[in-house]
Design an enzyme around this catalytic site. Structure first.
Site: not given
Ligand code: IVH
Length: 667
Positions: A114, A116, A118, A223, A312, A406, A409, A424, A429
């Site tokens: 999946e 990840k 942010d 998720y 990552k 400032c 001014c 300011c 100014c």
């Molecule tokens: S699984 C126990 N799936 O990543 C498993 N987390 O670093 C925990 N996050 O706190 C979560 N996308 O905020 C999972 N597809 C995804 C995710 C995901 C983003 C975030 C989530 C978690 C953090 C962990």
């Protein structure tokens, strides 16, 4: 209609609206037009106002509750909200897979990949199908109750499609494109900008008043299913995602089932390529063991499960040096420190400056002049300092001290309690006056061609213009003696000034730069009050009577017109013959594109994106960032992005710049 019939009708209507929301947000396959959808919502509102006793908490009309929360109540998580173990290379991923396979039988593991996302992790609790509580992760054991804000997220169903009781978890975020638009509109309103989409989402959820979250483009992807009663849960994670969709929750479409390490790496690489095209920020992929019984056997460490790992992406980061920290005074007096960087190539452009936002930010990051820092682009656009390379800090590194006065001014600056910005407050100014002149002349303002930054500075420094009221008294002789100003350009400028006098009131209002009054508010005010003198004398009560004008804007307007200097400027403008009224007839001519939503893609030839946006808006149209069923036209530039395909899929009309131009002349 009697109450019984109304109850039945309301029930049907809510079901229908929920269905269409589901088709739109979860299936990504809208079945009715916007107008039809809006019609259903209006009908719901009408019936509910006739029968207020029949309004239910899960009604689609009730996303924003009536009252602000007075505090965030703590929520104890039934199951702790864990983190993930991170890996940063294929080698580390291989180690993780080997370890996982040691715990269970080899070759029996399937994995789900999946993105990840942010954003911010949230826990979502539904009881008998109704959304009853949502919370932040907090420290993983106890989070904060943010139900009131989560309810405002349109893609989060208030009612599931089955009457089960569940806890689901997911990520709340602001889509990248919406983030840019949000910051642009904040810039126009003179509000501080968000550093990146994640901060913007976090800030939106951390509000007591749900009205704030309702105005922010928040979205959610789910998720995991943590608990369920009322139905047998699926035994696999892959099936669980499918099940969550069946319940009406939105999940990521970019998932994959992979059989081994090799396929996992291929999925990672594929997502890294797709990364820029994803509508949200993703910082990697998550790989999870598919078999839930297996997950259970594998267990967890104190902070992370052993059955999942985050791989990552490598964000492009560069190291460079902070050569200095300058401070910039904005139109509203906010003093923003800016890091001057040794120029560095980063993700397609040369970065020389990065905003340091405010004192607290600098302290938190511990940035000093002379430091080596890593920089990257937040939201892939705005350069930001990620961290200081502390090991390299030399003895000569100098801490930044916010000036007490400032830089423009010399007046003493203030940081009000509860605010991060140092300001300011001197209305005279020079930096603020110059910024106000530039804003006054901007396209969305009085649209005075030829009056940009360098001229604004000269006019002020030479003492020709002390405030925008003086602009209309400029004489050709004064102008042509300025640097890079011949007779011809002086005449041109005078011509554009003359022309700008005829602008409708809403442009003047926006141009005056009243705090919190953006283009939209300016239009509303102009159309309602018709004349600047009426607006100038309006009370807070009269102002807040207007839809969309809240107490914050109203107070800001009142304070603006209560200033002696402002009244002086208005007098000068009026004496110069600047139009103070909104001509409704002209307004109707300008509404060629009223109600039409445009999305832009690719590089335009005839104008910049901002110009195209303003042009469309000036004709009453709207410009959105993402294609949806609400889009009427996609304006196609060169090298279009993924929006083109989406538009084709949704059957959105695609037009060229020439076709847009034709639409505008065919008034
Ligand atoms: S699984 C126990 N799936 O990543 C498993 N987390 O670093 C925990 N996050 O706190 C979560 N996308 O905020 C999972 N597809 C995804 C995710 C995901 C983003 C975030 C989530 C978690 C953090 C962990």
């Amino acid at each position: 209609m009697d109450s019984k019939t109304a109850a039945r009708k309301l029930n049907e209507l809510r079901k229908l609206i929920d269905e269409h929301n589901y088709a739109y947000h979860v299936l990504d396959n809208p079945r009715i037009s916007d107008e039809q959808f809006d019609g259903l919502m209006r009908e719901l509102g009408r019936l509910e106002s006739l029968f207020p006793e029949l309004v239910t908490a899960d009604s689609p009309s009730r996303r924003v509750g009536g009252q602000a929360a007075d505090a965030f109540r703590p929520v104890l998580h039934g199951t702790p909200m864990l983190s993930l173990e991170n890996v940063f290379s294929e080698g580390e991923l291989l180690d993780f897979f080997r370890r996982a396979e040691k715990i269970v039988m080899p070759d029996s593991l399937l994995w789900v990949g999946e993105p990840k996302i942010d954003g911010l992790a949230v826990s979502l609790i539904y009881e008998k199908g109704l959304f009853v509580r949502g919370a932040t992760r907090g420290d993983g054991i106890t989070g904060e109750d943010i139900t009131h804000n989560l309810r405002t997220i349109k893609s989060l169903p208030l009612r599931l499609r089955k009457t089960v009781s569940i806890e689901a978890r997911g990520e709340v975020f602001i889509p990248k494109g919406d983030f840019l638009e949000l910051n642009r509109s904040r810039e126009r309103l003179g509000l501080p900008l968000f550093a990146n989409p994640r901060n913007a989402a976090a800030g939106s959820l951390r509000q007591l008043d749900p009205q704030v979250a309702a105005g922010r483009p928040l979205d959610v992807l789910v998720y995991s299913l943590v608990s369920i009663s009322g139905e047998e849960p699926p035994g696999e994670h892959w099936r669980t995602l499918q099940y969550l969709r069946e319940l009406g929750l939105k999940t990521s479409p970019h998932t994959a089932l992979v059989t081994d390490y090799k396929q996992a790496v291929a999925y990672f690489q594929e997502m890294e390529v797709k990364r820029d095209d994803l509508p949200y920020e993703a910082d990697g992929v998550v790989l999870k063991v598919n078999d839930l019984a297996m997950q259970k056997r594998m267990g967890r460490t104190s902070r992370a499960p052993r059955w999942a790992v985050a791989f990552k992406f490598t964000a492009e980061e560069k190291i460079t040096r902070v050569e200095g920290i300058e401070v910039n005074v904005g139109r509203t007096g906010a003093i923003t420190p800016i890091a001057i960087l040794e120029p560095v190539h980063l993700a397609g452009s040369v970065v020389k400056r990065a905003s340091l936002h405010n004192e607290d930010y600098i302290q938190e990051k511990d940035v000093m002049v002379g430091d080596l820092v890593t920089v990257r682009k937040a939201g892939d656009v705005i350069p930001e300092i990620v961290r200081v390379v502390k090991e390299e800090r030399g003895a000569a590194a100098k801490p930044f001290i916010m000036p007490g006065t400032c830089p423009s001014c010399g007046e003493i600056v203030h940081r009000l309690p509860g605010e991060v910005a140092t300001r300011c407050f001197n209305p005279a100014c020079p930096a603020q006056v110059i910024e106000r002149i530039i804003h006054f002349a901007s396209r969305a303002g009085m649209d005075i061609a030829g009056l940009g930054e360098s001229l604004a500075v000269q006019l002020y420094v030479k003492g020709l213009v002390k405030d925008v009221g003086d602009l209309y008294g400029l004489a050709e002789g004064e102008l042509s003696s300025l640097e890079r100003m011949g007779k011809k350009s002086a005449q041109n400028l005078l011509e554009s000034l003359e022309k700008s006098k005829m602008n409708p009131l809403h442009k003047l209002l926006y141009a005056l730069g009243i705090r919190l009054v953006g283009e939209r508010a300016a239009r509303l005010l102009a159309v309602h009050f018709k004349n600047l003198h009426r607006l100038k004398n309006a009370t807070i009560e009269e102002l807040t009577c207007l839809m969309e004008i809240g107490p914050g804007i109203a107070t800001s307007i009142r304070e603006f017109f209560d200033q002696e200097t402002v009244l002086g400027i208005l007098e000068k403008l009026e004496n110069a013959g600047v139009n103070f009224s909104e001509d409704t007839e002209r307004d109707s001519i300008d509404n060629t594109l009223l109600g039409k939503t445009f999305v832009l893609t690719g590089t335009l030839q005839g104008y910049s994106r901002q110009e195209a946006k303003e042009l469309i808006e000036s004709m009453g149209g709207r410009v959105a960032t993402n294609i949806s069923k609400k889009t009427d036209f996609l304006l196609l530039g060169e090298n279009p992005g993924s929006k083109l395909k989406k538009a084709e899929d949704l059957g959105v009309t695609i037009i060229s710049e020439d076709e847009l131009a034709e639409m505008l002349v065919q008034k």
